[in-house]
Each structure stands twice: as structure tokens, then as C-alpha cells.
Enzyme design. Structure first.
Site, short mmCIF file in Angstrom:
data_model
loop_
_atom_site.label_atom_id
_atom_site.label_comp_id
_atom_site.label_asym_id
_atom_site.label_seq_id
_atom_site.Cartn_x
_atom_site.Cartn_y
_atom_site.Cartn_z
N HIS A 161 47.00 41.86 26.25
CA HIS A 161 47.72 42.04 27.46
C HIS A 161 46.71 42.23 28.48
O HIS A 161 47.14 42.62 29.49
CB HIS A 161 48.75 42.70 27.47
CG HIS A 161 49.63 42.78 26.28
ND1 HIS A 161 50.63 42.09 26.22
CD2 HIS A 161 49.72 43.51 25.04
CE1 HIS A 161 51.31 41.89 24.94
NE2 HIS A 161 50.84 42.87 24.31
N SER A 282 27.14 32.19 47.97
CA SER A 282 28.25 31.55 49.01
C SER A 282 27.35 31.25 50.36
O SER A 282 26.24 31.73 50.59
CB SER A 282 29.14 32.78 49.40
OG SER A 282 29.67 32.58 50.70
N LYS A 288 27.33 37.50 47.95
CA LYS A 288 28.05 36.99 46.65
C LYS A 288 27.03 36.36 45.80
O LYS A 288 26.11 35.69 45.92
CB LYS A 288 29.00 36.00 47.12
CG LYS A 288 30.29 36.35 47.91
CD LYS A 288 31.03 37.27 47.25
CE LYS A 288 31.68 36.55 46.30
NZ LYS A 288 32.89 35.74 46.53
N GLU A 295 33.73 29.20 36.31
CA GLU A 295 34.72 28.51 36.64
C GLU A 295 35.02 27.01 36.45
O GLU A 295 36.32 26.62 36.19
CB GLU A 295 34.83 28.95 38.27
CG GLU A 295 34.87 30.28 38.73
CD GLU A 295 34.48 30.43 40.27
OE1 GLU A 295 35.25 29.99 40.95
OE2 GLU A 295 33.50 31.10 40.23
#
Ligand code: ARG
Length: 489
Positions: A161, A282, A288, A295
Site C-alpha cells: 500500500h 527544467s 531541477k 516517466e
């Protein structure tokens, strides 16, 4: 304006040309030209069989075989590219063959149709791509196996979980992904086997009156069986579904791992750092470092799922035998295979560029009472029924929570108030590392058990490599490579 439309394979009964827009609408050449090498190989086998069966005279067979081999060689060596206004790759090949060998080219299509022809080419193509995928699967497995073998005692929380659950090792965790990919390798191998059915000779749908020898065609193509029914032969696309399914499941597996890379590289987890070579920045926020490769692997899995569901939808409700709907099988299949190959490659590079923060993993063992189950198991070993032990261990957790300490920091007398069967040795059960080491059940996190898995996984990888080495090229292709196409004719 002059009309540059190429010759068709079916002009005889038509008094007028097909509408230009509809020619473009129905053409598959823009995408089926990928099959050019496989269609040529299928044609070589067919021509060879026609010659062996005495359907094609030796002189014509020689012209056709050498003509096809010349085209294949020119395509492979980059001198000739399959493109143009032709309806499909089969039409293009026959046109080029006619330009090269003249009228003998007109005899190649004896006792076959594009319906059995296209499925033959696609089967050969699928088998090549499946071997490529299996090769890449093994490459990724090897990266993880290496990393696992270096982290047998790098303890970290295992999750259920997405909550810290019980201590495991990083090796144990990585091996879970290795085994998922092992199932993918076996699934892709099975799909490879199932694609090995020879359908040439089924004709358009109903076979032929000519004395063909389908078992010879199958042999030349390296296929293990001949399709037992000509209608089924041209209508069946199970091998496309199975390849797409294999790719889709594989992509889903990669996406689950990729999601962990995303999570683990966040400041919230901080379990991994990405090398600069596998992370992106970024355009706005200078600080970043984004896990974009992970992804995208996660995102691209959608294509595999879409392709599989699209292919099933194309086939659903289709009457026997061949229908033009089947032309829609290719782009979705190609996308699934390309995506799987691309994601495997990216995953291998990304996995190699992951640095594990084992210090952060160890820290995460604190505060979550991850050994409460081990406490219950300890009590069970001392004769307490599990349900009671669960209750008592829960009380110990409440006690530790109230005092703001770890389970292993509770004084023995406090522990004994909650768990009367506990003795001094209970602390072995409470320390995360000791507790993980003690979980020696088959497949568990104890280093000796993970070492066994590592050995088993290495043997699996060997088995896969042996399969790849034994999965030979079709005999007709070998004959072409070795200049023996006409041998024995
Ligand atoms: N382009 C077709 C396909 O991809 C080849 C078979 C065409 N057969 C036909 N009768 N139109 O499936």
C-alpha cells in the site's frame, strides 16, 4: 496531370483505374514496406518449393530465385529502398522483380495469394522482432542481477500500500523485477514458437489445385508446422496478438519499475540518485533534475496496452476468412514492438545510471515499526497462537508509539507486559536487520535465500541465451547468404 500510379496486381476485370484518393486510402505500402526483407524471404521459399514440386520450370525458377536474391541483397546493402506509389510491399516486389527478370516474374505468384503471403512475411517479421526483444530483456536482467549481487545486505523497507511494511534487502527488491522480466522472456519465446506456422499454400482462402508441397515451404522457412486449415491460415492473427500481449505485459512491468525510479529519486524518498547522463533538467527551474526517462517508460507502456486492445478489437467479430480489416494489424503491432524495444533499451541505460542511497534506505527502517510481524512470529515460536501474538505485538507498537521510541528500544519489562512470552532474545526479532536475515523461507530476504535466487536467475539467463543462440535463421535465408539458393535444383 499525368498519373504515376504503378501497375496493379489485379487489373484484368477492371475497366477503369481506382480513384486516386481511394488508392491512397487502401494502400498499405507506407507501413508494410517494413516487411520487405521478410516478404522476399517468404517468396524465396515459395519459389524454391514451386521448383522442387515441378510447378516452376528450372529455368524460370533460377531467374526468379536469383532475381529475388538480388533485390534482397540490394535492400540489405542499402542500394534499393522500398518506396513508391505501389499498393503494398508485395506489389512493389513483384514490380521490381519484373523489371529485373522479365516475364518469369509473373510465375512467382503461382499457387499463392497475398493473403497467405502477407501472413507469412508477418510471421517471419514477428519472430525476428521477438528474438530482438528477448535479447534486450536479458540485457536488462543482467544489469539488475549485477546490482542485486552487490546489495545483499543493503536493508530497506519493503512496501505494501506504499506504506513501509517489513524490512527486505535492495537485492531482494531488485530480484523481484528480474523475475518479472524472466516471465516476459518465456512469454516472448512462446509467442515466437506459436508464430512458427507455415500458411503459404492456403492461397486466398481455399488452397490450390496445383501439386504444391507445403511441408517443403515450412521447412525452408524454419517453421515447425503447416497450418491444417486454409481458411484459418489466412484469417488467423493469434501470433500478432501473442506478440502484442508479450510486449504489453513487458511494458507494464517496465512501467512499474520506472514508477519506482520516479518515486525513489524524489526528495521524499531519496533512495536513488540519477547520474547526469540519465536525467534531464527544467527550462525554467535551474535546480531541477527530472527522472524523465523513467516517466516516459511509464507513459509509453500505454502504447502497448493500446495496441493490444486495438488488435483484439480489429479481430473481434470478423468473419472468415481474409478481410481487409486485417491490414490494420500492422501499425499497431509495429508500434507495440518498437515501443517495447525502445523502452527496454532506455531502461537498461537508465538502470545502469541509478546510484542507490543505501544510507537513506537504512534510515527508512526507522519509525515504521517494521518488525512488528517478526515480533508476532517470535511469539508464535514460543507457542502463542498467531491471532493472540498479532494482538500482543500490536500493543507493543502502541507502547512504542506512546513513548516515541522504536520497538527494539522498549525495555524488556515493558515488552513483557504486552507480550508475556517474550524473553531477552526477543530483541533479535525486533532489530530490522536481524529480522530480515531470519526470514529464510523460500524466496525470502535472508541473504542466503537471495543468493540462491541470484544463482537461479543466472541459470535462467543462461537458458535464455542458449535459446537465442539456437534460434536459427530460416534455412532459405541461410541458403541465400551462402549463395546456395539453386543447390540441388
Ligand atoms: N496489404 C494487405 C494486408 O496488409 C495484403 C493482403 C491483401 N489482400 C487482398 N486481397 N487485398 O493485409
Amino acid at each position: 496531370m499525368e498519373d504515376h500510379r504503378p501497375a496493379r496486381l489485379w487489373g484484368g476485370r477492371f475497366g477503369a483505374e481506382l480513384d486516386r484518393a481511394l488508392h491512397r486510402f487502401t494502400a498499405s505500402f507506407p507501413f508494410d514496406r517494413r516487411l520487405v526483407r521478410h516478404d522476399l524471404v517468404g517468396s524465396l521459399a515459395h519459389a524454391r518449393m514451386l521448383a522442387e514440386a515441378g510447378i516452376l520450370a528450372a529455368e524460370d525458377a533460377r531467374a526468379v530465385l536469383l532475381g529475388l536474391a538480388g533485390i534482397l541483397q540490394d535492400v540489405e546493402e542499402g542500394r534499393l529502398a522500398a518506396h513508391g506509389e505501389d499498393e503494398d510491399v508485395h506489389t512493389w516486389i513483384e514490380r521490381v522483380l519484373r523489371e529485373r527478370v522479365g516475364d518469369a516474374a509473373g510465375r512467382l505468384h503461382t499457387a499463392r495469394s497475398r493473403n497467405d503471403q502477407v501472413s507469412t512475411a508477418l510471421r517471419l517479421y514477428v519472430r525476428d522482432r521477438l528474438r530482438e526483444l528477448v535479447t534486450k530483456v536479458v540485457g536488462l536482467q543482467e544489469v539488475w542481477v549485477e546490482q542485486a549481487s552487490a546489495h545483499l545486505e543493503a536493508w530497506m523497507p519493503g512496501y505494501t500500500h506504499l506504506q513501509r511494511a517489513q524490512p527486505v534487502s535492495l537485492a531482494h527488491h531488485l530480484m523481484a523485477h528480474v523475475w518479472a522480466l524472466n516471465a516476459d522472456a518465456r512469454r516472448l519465446q512462446a509467442a515466437h514458437h506459436h508464430a512458427g506456422v507455415s500458411v503459404l499454400g492456403a492461397g486466398a482462402l481455399a488452397g490450390t489445385s496445383l501439386p504444391i508441397r507445403p511441408e517443403r515451404t515450412a521447412w525452408w522457412l524454419g517453421f515447425s508446422v503447416v497450418s491444417p486449415n486454409s481458411l484459418h491460415a489466412v484469417a488467423d492473427r493469434d501470433y500478432v496478438l501473442e506478440a502484442a500481449f508479450g510486449a504489453a505485459v513487458l511494458l507494464v512491468h517496465l512501467s512499474r519499475w520506472a514508477e519506482e525510479v520516479v518515486l525513489w529519486s524524489s526528495s521524499e524518498f531519496g533512495f536513488v540518485e540519477l547520474l547526469d547522463t540519465v536525467a534531464k533538467g527544467s527550462s525554467l527551474m535551474p535546480q531541477k533534475k527530472n527522472p524523465e526517462v523513467a516517466e516516459l517508460i511509464r507513459g509509453k507502456a500505454a502504447r502497448g496496452v493500446a495496441a493490444l486492445s486495438g488488435l483484439l478489437t480489429v479481430l473481434k467479430g470478423m468473419p472468415l476468412a481474409y478481410n481487409s480489416d486485417l491490414q490494420e494489424d500492422k501499425e499497431m503491432l509495429f508500434d507495440a514492438l518498437d515501443t517495447a524495444a525502445g523502452c527496454l533499451e532506455a531502461a537498461r541505460v537508465l538502470a545502469s545510471g541509478v546510484r542507490y542511497r543505501t544510507d537513506r534506505m537504512r534510515q527508512a527502517l526507522h519509525g515504521g515499526y517494521l518488525t512488528a510481524t517478526d515480533l508476532a512470529d517470535y511469539l508464535v515460536r514460543r507457542g502463542v497462537p498467531f491471532r493472540t501474538a498479532h494482538e500482543q505485538a500490536g500493543q507493543a507498537v502502541r507502547e512504542a508509539e506512546a513513548r516515541g521510541c522504536e520497538l527494539w528500544e522498549l525495555p524488556l519489562d515493558v515488552l513483557q507486559r504486552c507480550c508475556p512470552a517474550a524473553e531477552r532474545d526477543v530483541y533479535h526479532a525486533l532489530h530490522p536487520e536481524d529480522a530480515a536475515r531470519a526470514r529464510r523461507s523460500l524466496g525470502g530476504p535472508a541473504p542466503e535465500r537471495v543468493t540462491e535466487q541470484l544463482e537461479a536467475a543466472r541459470r535462467e539467463v543462461e537458458t535464455t541465451r542458449a535459446w537465442l543462440a539456437a534460434a536459427a535463421e530460416p534455412p532459405i535465408y541461410v541458403a541465400y547468404r551462402e549463395g546456395r539458393l539453386l543447390q540441388g535444383l
